[in-house]
Motif scaffolding. Structure first.
Motif, short mmCIF file in Angstrom:
data_model
loop_
_atom_site.label_atom_id
_atom_site.label_comp_id
_atom_site.label_asym_id
_atom_site.label_seq_id
_atom_site.Cartn_x
_atom_site.Cartn_y
_atom_site.Cartn_z
N SER A 153 -4.80 8.62 -13.25
CA SER A 153 -4.13 9.77 -13.02
C SER A 153 -3.24 9.56 -11.58
O SER A 153 -2.31 10.22 -11.85
CB SER A 153 -5.10 11.04 -12.60
OG SER A 153 -5.80 10.65 -11.47
N ILE A 154 -3.54 8.71 -10.82
CA ILE A 154 -2.47 8.59 -9.51
C ILE A 154 -1.67 7.51 -10.14
O ILE A 154 -0.37 8.09 -9.77
CB ILE A 154 -3.43 7.77 -8.66
CG1 ILE A 154 -4.61 8.67 -7.93
CG2 ILE A 154 -2.28 7.13 -7.56
CD1 ILE A 154 -5.23 7.65 -7.11
N TYR A 165 -10.10 -9.03 -3.27
CA TYR A 165 -10.55 -8.08 -3.71
C TYR A 165 -9.64 -7.43 -4.78
O TYR A 165 -8.28 -7.93 -4.86
CB TYR A 165 -10.83 -7.02 -2.45
CG TYR A 165 -9.69 -6.59 -1.72
CD1 TYR A 165 -8.92 -5.56 -2.24
CD2 TYR A 165 -9.20 -7.44 -0.66
CE1 TYR A 165 -7.57 -5.36 -1.42
CE2 TYR A 165 -8.17 -7.42 -0.06
CZ TYR A 165 -7.46 -5.96 -0.35
OH TYR A 165 -6.27 -5.75 0.28
N ASN A 166 -9.78 -6.45 -5.64
CA ASN A 166 -8.98 -5.98 -6.39
C ASN A 166 -7.72 -5.06 -5.87
O ASN A 166 -8.16 -3.75 -5.41
CB ASN A 166 -9.93 -4.87 -7.43
CG ASN A 166 -9.13 -4.57 -8.62
OD1 ASN A 166 -7.87 -4.74 -8.88
ND2 ASN A 166 -9.90 -4.06 -9.85
N TYR A 167 -6.98 -5.83 -5.56
CA TYR A 167 -5.74 -4.91 -4.68
C TYR A 167 -5.03 -3.94 -5.62
O TYR A 167 -4.20 -3.29 -4.89
CB TYR A 167 -4.79 -6.26 -4.32
CG TYR A 167 -4.02 -6.83 -5.15
CD1 TYR A 167 -2.55 -6.31 -5.31
CD2 TYR A 167 -4.42 -7.93 -5.99
CE1 TYR A 167 -1.85 -6.98 -6.30
CE2 TYR A 167 -3.54 -8.39 -7.05
CZ TYR A 167 -2.17 -8.01 -7.20
OH TYR A 167 -1.58 -8.28 -8.09
N GLU A 168 -5.07 -4.27 -6.93
CA GLU A 168 -4.37 -3.22 -7.74
C GLU A 168 -4.78 -2.05 -7.89
O GLU A 168 -4.12 -0.88 -7.67
CB GLU A 168 -4.22 -3.89 -9.18
CG GLU A 168 -3.33 -5.28 -9.20
CD GLU A 168 -3.38 -5.62 -10.77
OE1 GLU A 168 -4.01 -5.08 -11.58
OE2 GLU A 168 -2.62 -6.54 -11.26
N LEU A 169 -6.10 -1.75 -7.93
CA LEU A 169 -6.88 -0.62 -7.96
C LEU A 169 -7.22 -0.06 -6.78
O LEU A 169 -7.30 1.25 -6.46
CB LEU A 169 -8.06 -0.39 -8.79
CG LEU A 169 -7.95 -0.78 -10.55
CD1 LEU A 169 -9.30 -0.83 -11.25
CD2 LEU A 169 -7.04 0.36 -10.89
N TYR A 170 -7.46 -1.04 -5.64
CA TYR A 170 -7.83 -0.74 -4.54
C TYR A 170 -7.23 -1.26 -3.33
O TYR A 170 -7.68 -2.34 -2.71
CB TYR A 170 -9.35 -0.83 -4.14
CG TYR A 170 -10.30 -0.37 -5.09
CD1 TYR A 170 -10.84 1.06 -5.24
CD2 TYR A 170 -10.57 -0.94 -6.21
CE1 TYR A 170 -11.35 1.62 -6.00
CE2 TYR A 170 -11.49 -0.57 -7.18
CZ TYR A 170 -11.82 1.03 -7.18
OH TYR A 170 -12.75 1.57 -8.18
N ALA A 205 -3.65 -4.50 3.43
CA ALA A 205 -2.59 -3.69 3.52
C ALA A 205 -2.84 -2.35 4.49
O ALA A 205 -1.78 -1.79 4.51
CB ALA A 205 -2.38 -3.00 2.25
N CYS A 206 -4.04 -2.38 5.12
CA CYS A 206 -4.23 -1.20 5.86
C CYS A 206 -5.29 -1.56 6.95
O CYS A 206 -5.98 -2.30 6.55
CB CYS A 206 -4.40 0.07 5.14
SG CYS A 206 -6.03 0.00 4.39
N TYR A 246 0.89 -1.24 -0.02
CA TYR A 246 -0.01 -0.11 0.06
C TYR A 246 0.94 1.37 -0.04
O TYR A 246 1.69 1.34 1.07
CB TYR A 246 -0.90 -0.12 1.18
CG TYR A 246 -1.85 1.40 1.25
CD1 TYR A 246 -2.25 1.78 0.33
CD2 TYR A 246 -2.10 1.70 2.65
CE1 TYR A 246 -3.17 2.80 0.40
CE2 TYR A 246 -2.75 2.97 2.64
CZ TYR A 246 -3.21 3.33 1.58
OH TYR A 246 -4.26 4.49 1.70
N LYS A 247 0.82 1.86 -1.08
CA LYS A 247 1.59 3.39 -1.14
C LYS A 247 0.63 4.36 -1.49
O LYS A 247 0.17 4.62 -2.50
CB LYS A 247 2.59 3.26 -2.39
CG LYS A 247 3.76 2.10 -2.14
CD LYS A 247 4.58 1.79 -3.32
CE LYS A 247 5.64 1.02 -3.25
NZ LYS A 247 6.50 0.79 -4.22
#
Length: 724
Positions: free
Chosen positions: A374-375, A463-468, A613-614, A195-196
């Motif tokens: 955009s991120i 879950y969609n760990y790449e986008l979220y 991740a959080c 998680y960045k």
């Protein structure tokens, strides 16, 4: 009728109508005139007084002390006699009873003075009384409701801050020799724990801070405002260990339960008042004629408005009676035509709702995809306007849907041929549904994106760990943006619509401008605005623990915005609603919003896998999994008791007992309803039996009967009664 000597006959049963002060006054007048009071039933208060005098002071001391003299339905002379009896009986009491009576009176006096003192500390007490005096109780009920939401959100903030935020801050900074523990994730793929946050690095422009402040990203993303900040598993202070994940979940349940109990308590009080006004047509007719005036009004303009509102209510009643006769006289062809038209209009309503929901879904998917793009790219290549527009696109679409859909509903309802009162209720319920359902569609759109997995690595995380990577913070940011954008819209409408319109109406004599006039202060529309924001707060508090603090500040400012708007830029509505019914309606709609908030929170807590991740639940599959994990640490006997309570062997008998209790209360309510109907029949007898009537009541009843027979106007009745 046979009259027995007073010494040989028993005391007659006290009828409900004989408890009325008017009947007691009639008996006193007959007694003073030498009438036949001895042959009739004495007033209950006098009977109680003579019985108290006949019995000893030891038996009646507590009873007389329990009720002050002013609470008895007696004349002044009888109250003085009762007070003298109470004071004379003190010397016959024991020391314990004397101390008990004295301490009880002192405690009541202290509580009364404390209550009176606390009323001066009540928030906006003077402002609300001033609004009530100028505009009546209907508009005052809106501002009282706004004050209730300020206090509710402040208490929710105190709960979340005390049990979640404060322990995290204390342990993280090592205050009071405290420490914290972070348990590394077990049996979880390493790529799920990355998680960045999109923080600001290097040279940061001012508009970047502004964008972060409005969208909740950047420097705000890893603050205590959002879920991702709370990553510790336990806080330790000396020998004490604080289970933060369990506290986080229990505090969420606590603020939801507190809101539910508080709203139900207030709505029950409003329901009692609403039942008084929800009578049969004749009683409603009399209430408007003889008890419809609001004596809190002191402003002449508000008085004229109240006159018009009473006239409108009477016209509405007459219109409803006309519609009832019209409905009764409809032919089969007319019924088929009106029902077909209503079905067609409801199909249009469903199409409008479907269009709103689909637009919100498309806007949410587009916003999430482009925001994440955009991120990942260089954010500085995109302008501030483009970034904010993309991130606020769901909020903008929801606001447009909340504005356009009610206008369409108000236009279509005219063709459905309902009564005026039912038109208002149906339109309001449609508006409530579209506002609250829009939030649900937004969350459904987010969850569809969060749960979408097309690779094995994604399915390993759940879950969609790449986008979220921290999807709870993403949902919290959406709720934060909805809250901020809703406040911006309310402020912008007041500054850029209401004030210019006020200036045009005041200084421009053009007929089109004067025809438009000032915007009405619609109570129902304003209430729906703040209930919409409160529903967002309830849902978002789990994902953004400090969101109630923002809601408290928001509603605090909105109070003054609406007050200035009411006094200077708007006019009261020409169709005001009664304060008792409006308070009850506000709380019912608020309760609907709370119940709908349970659904997305329950799905998030029990169904959707928590972020790895959080957050405090990264070591659990779901947020609810912390509860069985905590129970495993209890003693074996306590575990068996808790598992037994959660089993079907306990749930089925418990459900049956609850059903029996519910059926008992339903039967009890039916019995009470029959008693009420009998009492109403006795009240109808007042019109025919002079025994239960004072001269004034008998005169008024006679006037009403004569008016019903001759079909005179209601103003003729009011004039004759006032003149009489």
């Amino acid at each position: 009728e046979v009259f027995l000597p007073e010494g040989t006959r028993a005391a007659p049963p006290v009828d409900f109508l004989q408890e009325l002060p008017s009947y007691q006054s009639a008996l006193r007048r007959r007694a003073a005139a030498g009438g036949t009071q001895e042959r009739r039933a004495a007033p209950p208060g006098a009977v109680g007084l003579r019985a108290a005098e006949a019995r000893g002071p030891e038996q009646e001391g507590d009873e007389l002390a329990a009720r002050p003299a002013r609470e008895y339905p007696l004349s002044i002379a009888q109250k003085r006699r009762l007070r003298d009896c109470q004071q004379a009986d003190i010397k016959y009491l024991s020391g314990w009873k004397q101390w008990k009576r004295t301490s009880s009176k002192s405690l009541k006096k202290v509580l009364s003075e404390a209550k009176e003192l606390s009323s001066y500390l009540e928030l906006w007490r003077h402002d609300i009384h001033s609004i009530e005096g100028k505009f009546g109780t209907g508009i005052q009920s809106y501002f009282s409701f706004l004050r209730f939401l300020v206090l509710l959100n402040f208490i929710i903030f105190l709960l979340m801050f005390s049990f979640v935020t404060l322990p995290s801050i204390i342990s993280e900074y090592g205050m009071f020799n405290s420490s914290f523990a972070k348990i590394l994730p077990k049996n979880i793929e390493p790529h799920c724990t990355v998680y960045k946050p999109s923080g600001n690095k290097g040279l940061v422009y001012f508009y970047t801070y502004l964008k972060d402040l409005l969208s909740g990203t950047g420097f705000l993303e890893m603050t205590s405002l959002f879920y991702g900040y709370y990553t510790i598993d336990a806080a330790r202070l000396s020998v004490l260990t604080y289970n933060l994940p369990l506290a986080y979940l229990l505090t969420t349940f606590a603020y939801l339960a507190l809101s539910l109990i508080w709203i139900i308590k207030r709505s029950v009080e409003g329901f009692k008042q609403n039942l008084v006004h929800d009578e049969d047509p004749f009683q409603s007719y009399c209430n408007k004629v003889f008890a419809g005036w609001d004596f809190c009004i002191t402003d002449p303009n508000a008085a004229r408005l109240k006159h018009r509102s009473l006239q409108y209510e009477l016209q509405t009643d007459l219109e409803e009676e006309r519609l009832k006769r019209k409905i009764a006289d409809r032919t089969m062809n007319e019924k088929l035509r009106i029902y077909s038209l209503r079905i067609f209009i409801n199909i249009i309503v469903i199409a409008v709702l479907s269009g709103c929901f689909y637009s919100i879904y498309i806007a949410t998917v587009f916003s999430q995809e482009n925001s994440n793009v955009s991120i990942r790219c260089d954010t500085r290549r995109h302008s501030l306007e483009a970034n904010l527009l993309v991130q606020y696109l769901p909020s903008i679409v929801i606001t447009l849907a909340n504005f356009i859909a009610p206008q369409i509903f108000s236009f279509l309802i005219r063709f459905e041929d309902y009564s005026p009162a039912f038109e208002i209720r149906l339109t309001l319920m449609r508006c409530v549904f579209v506002r609250l359902a829009n939030i649900g569609v937004l969350l459904f759109s987010l969850w569809s994106q969060i749960s979408y997995c097309d690779t094995d690595k994604c399915k390993a995380c759940g879950y969609n760990y790449e986008l979220y990577p921290c999807w709870e913070s993403e949902v919290g940011q959406e709720m934060y943006k909805l809250m901020i954008f809703d406040f911006i819209i309310i402020l912008a409408v007041t500054l850029f619509v209401d004030f210019p319109r006020k200036l045009l109406v005041t200084h421009c004599s053009c007929k089109p401008v004067q025809w438009c006039g000032l915007q009405e202060f619609g109570i129902s529309d304003n209430v729906l605005e703040i209930i919409y924001g409160q529903t967002i707060c309830w849902i978002g508090t789990f994902f953004s623990p400090l969101l109630p603090a923002i809601a408290t500040i928001k509603y605090f400012i909105i109070f003054y915005i609406k007050k200035i708007s009411l006094i200077h830029t708007r006019k009261p509505a020409a169709r005001p609603i009664r304060a008792s019914s409006s308070n009850f309606f506000f709380l019912v709609v608020l309760l609907i919003g709370l119940v709908l908030a349970f659904i997305p929170l329950g799905i998030s807590i029990a169904h959707i896998p928590s972020s790895k991740a959080c957050g405090p639940f990264r070591n659990f599959n779901t947020s609810w999994a912390v509860v069985p994990d905590t129970i495993l640490g209890f003693p074996t006997g306590l575990q068996q008791v808790l598992y037994g309570i959660a089993s079907e062997a306990f749930a089925v008998p418990f459900f049956m007992i609850i059903c029996l209790v519910m059926f008992y209360f339903i039967a009890l309510a039916g019995a009470h309803k029959r008693v009420v109907e009998q009492l109403r029949e006795q009240l109808v007898m007042v019109r025919f039996d002079p025994l239960f009537c004072t001269p004034k009541v008998f005169f008024v009843v006679s006037v009403i009967r004569h008016a019903e027979e001759q079909q005179f106007s209601v103003f003729w009745i009011l004039g004759v009664c006032i003149g009489g």
